[in-house]
Design a protein around this motif. Structure first.
Motif: not given
Length: 516
Positions: A101-104, A190-195, A217-221, A230-234
């Motif tokens: 019900k919100m942006k996360v 958790v229902d993420y909108d941007i990671v 563990a890290k990459s599972s996000l 949307v996923a932001i990746l360096n």
């Protein structure tokens, strides 16, 4: 919600001792927090096993227990494969899935999670969006702030915070997502909108068992986020770059090292320790929920450090994906004062004092690299030896310091056991001090080790000259370092403006001893 309704929504093996249906009033994973008609979730932890306390939970009013193995207690027991996973799911159900019900926005990285999350939250708040914040320094629901106990809270506590955010009309939550939280299923529902995944280095190996496990563990996000996200990746990190092909989300890439990316930067300058650069968006970026036009614009950071460019670029990409106007982004970056103990300038007089939490090898190297770009006469370091981290971490930290000996002209290291400034858990053990001492002395660097933080910092301030830099470096053992340093200066510098002197630490969360 009735217990019978909940049981149908969780995967389970078997149920024992079911007597009657009942309305669930609360959930607890600590037996002392069980109350009338609650469900107690028995978790096998690192220190103790929650199954030992099921009878205590029953005596406190619990009417059912979620278990991984049945115990000889007369209470309804629901056997599951993984109690932590079950806790996450039933917490989400109990609080009626607030993140839907919100942006996360979920932010992960080895370093910079805190700064990036604070920066993104500030940018969004400057657009008049009502925000929440969850992270290692504090949790914030609107104007209410509480000191954080974990970088990412346990799933039950996390879902309760989301529920309270939604109840208080919070539009968007920005949160740090730790490797522990990912591995222990705290954020599984958790229902993420941007990671975002901004950097990667060796860290928490003792906890995860191997770098491979840490990476998993890290990459599972990124791997598990929903298709609409949307996923932001360096892409300056090969392993992070590979996630472009291992996520359902739309991907926006960025680079600070000249790699081909959707968003990049050039003309990087460090002036007085603070960065200026030009952001380049080579082509239009269009997805179902994103529309970023081709553009170029200049950015000036108020926060110091070369590594701050990486945090800023991640924040810029998140904000652009969220639809924030570039003018607001530029203005916020120029005004943002940073986060406590993250390469924080706490004194800028005849000499400079920088406070940094020096958490891991990448953090150490980024901090020292940033200092290497700064104009200075001599470099002084006061280092809080890390307690409760074992000999390996302290040996690695010592070697990292040694590797900068010539470039920074390190003539001496002042270290401290921080006696009286750490909890018993974080006291420095003899073996931790021994390996640190051994590495530093073998490298031919003079070493002074003081019991107290005060004595170590006073020694550095007594020796500092005009144009020098002092670095207060360390995690829990250096938390009070800035206040101690400013106290010393206030007594030493007659007539100094104390109001202005202590301004850098006035708003520190570590100074708050109660929930605001």
């Amino acid at each position: 919600m009735l217990i019978s309704e909940l049981v149908h929504q969780i995967e389970h093996y078997e149920i024992r001792n079911f007597k009657e249906d009942f309305e669930i009033k609360s959930i607890a994973y600590h037996s002392k927090k069980a109350t009338l008609n609650s469900i107690y979730v028995a978790i096998k932890g690192f220190i103790t096993d929650g199954h030992k306390y099921i009878e205590d939970a029953l005596n406190n009013g619990a009417k059912a227990a979620i278990v991984e193995e049945f115990v000889d207690v007369n209470i309804m027991q629901i056997k599951v494969k993984d109690s932590r996973r079950a806790l996450s799911l039933i917490s989400d159900i109990f609080y009626n899935s607030p993140t839907k019900k919100m942006k996360v926005i979920g932010i992960t990285a080895t370093n910079g999670k805190t700064t990036t999350s604070f920066l993104v939250e500030t940018i969004l708040r400057n657009t008049d969006i009502k925000t929440g914040l969850i992270g290692s320094v504090m949790n914030k629901i609107g104007d209410k702030i509480e000191i954080a106990e974990l970088t990412t809270p346990e799933s039950l506590d996390l879902q309760e915070k989301f529920y309270n955010m939604h109840k208080n009309n919070i539009d968007t939550c920005v949160m740090e997502v730790s490797s522990s939280a990912l591995e222990l299923n705290r954020v599984a529902d958790v229902d993420y909108d941007i990671v975002s995944f901004a950097n990667l280095a060796r860290e928490h190996i003792d906890q995860h068992g191997s770098f491979k496990n840490y990476w998993m563990a890290k990459s599972s996000l990124i791997k598990n986020v929903k298709e609409e996200a949307v996923a932001i990746l360096n892409i300056d990190y090969d392993m992070i770059s590979s996630l472009k092909y291992n996520t359902r989300a739309d991907v926006i890439t960025f680079s600070i090292n000249g790699n081909k990316a959707d968003v990049s930067c050039k003309n990087i300058e460090l002036v007085g320790g603070r960065a200026k650069f030009r952001v380049i968006i080579d082509e239009d970026i269009k997805f179902k929920n994103v529309n970023i036009g081709k553009d170029e614009f200049d950015v000036e950071l108020n926060i110091p450090g070369y590594h701050s460019i990486e945090n800023a670029m991640a924040s810029i990409c998140i904000a652009l994906a969220f639809g924030v106007e570039k003018e607001i982004i530029i203005k916020t970056l120029k005004e943002f004062k940073g986060v406590e103990r993250r390469f924080e300038f706490i004194y800028e007089g005849d000499y400079i004092i920088i406070d940094d939490h020096f958490a891991n090898l990448k953090n150490i190297n980024s901090t020292l690299e940033s200092i290497s770009y700064m104009d200075k006469n001599k470099f002084h370091i006061v280092y809080a030896i890390r307690g409760n981290r074992g000999p390996t971490v302290n040996r690695e930290n010592a070697k990292a310091l040694i590797s900068w000996k010539d470039k920074l002209g390190i003539e001496k290291i002042i270290a401290t056991r921080s006696v009286g400034n750490v909890t018993k858990k974080d006291e420095v053990k003899p073996i931790e001090e021994e390996v640190f001492r051994e590495e530093i002395l073998n490298a031919g660097i003079p070493l002074e080790i003081h019991d107290t933080l005060y004595d170590a910092i006073k020694k550095a301030i007594d020796e500092v000259q005009k144009g020098d830099i002092i670095l207060l470096a360390g995690c829990q053992g250096m938390d009070m370092g800035a206040k101690i340093a400013l106290d010393i200066i206030s007594k030493k510098e007659i007539g100094i403006d104390k109001e202005k002197l202590f301004d850098p630490i006035k708003r520190r969360i570590t100074e708050i001893d109660r929930i605001m």
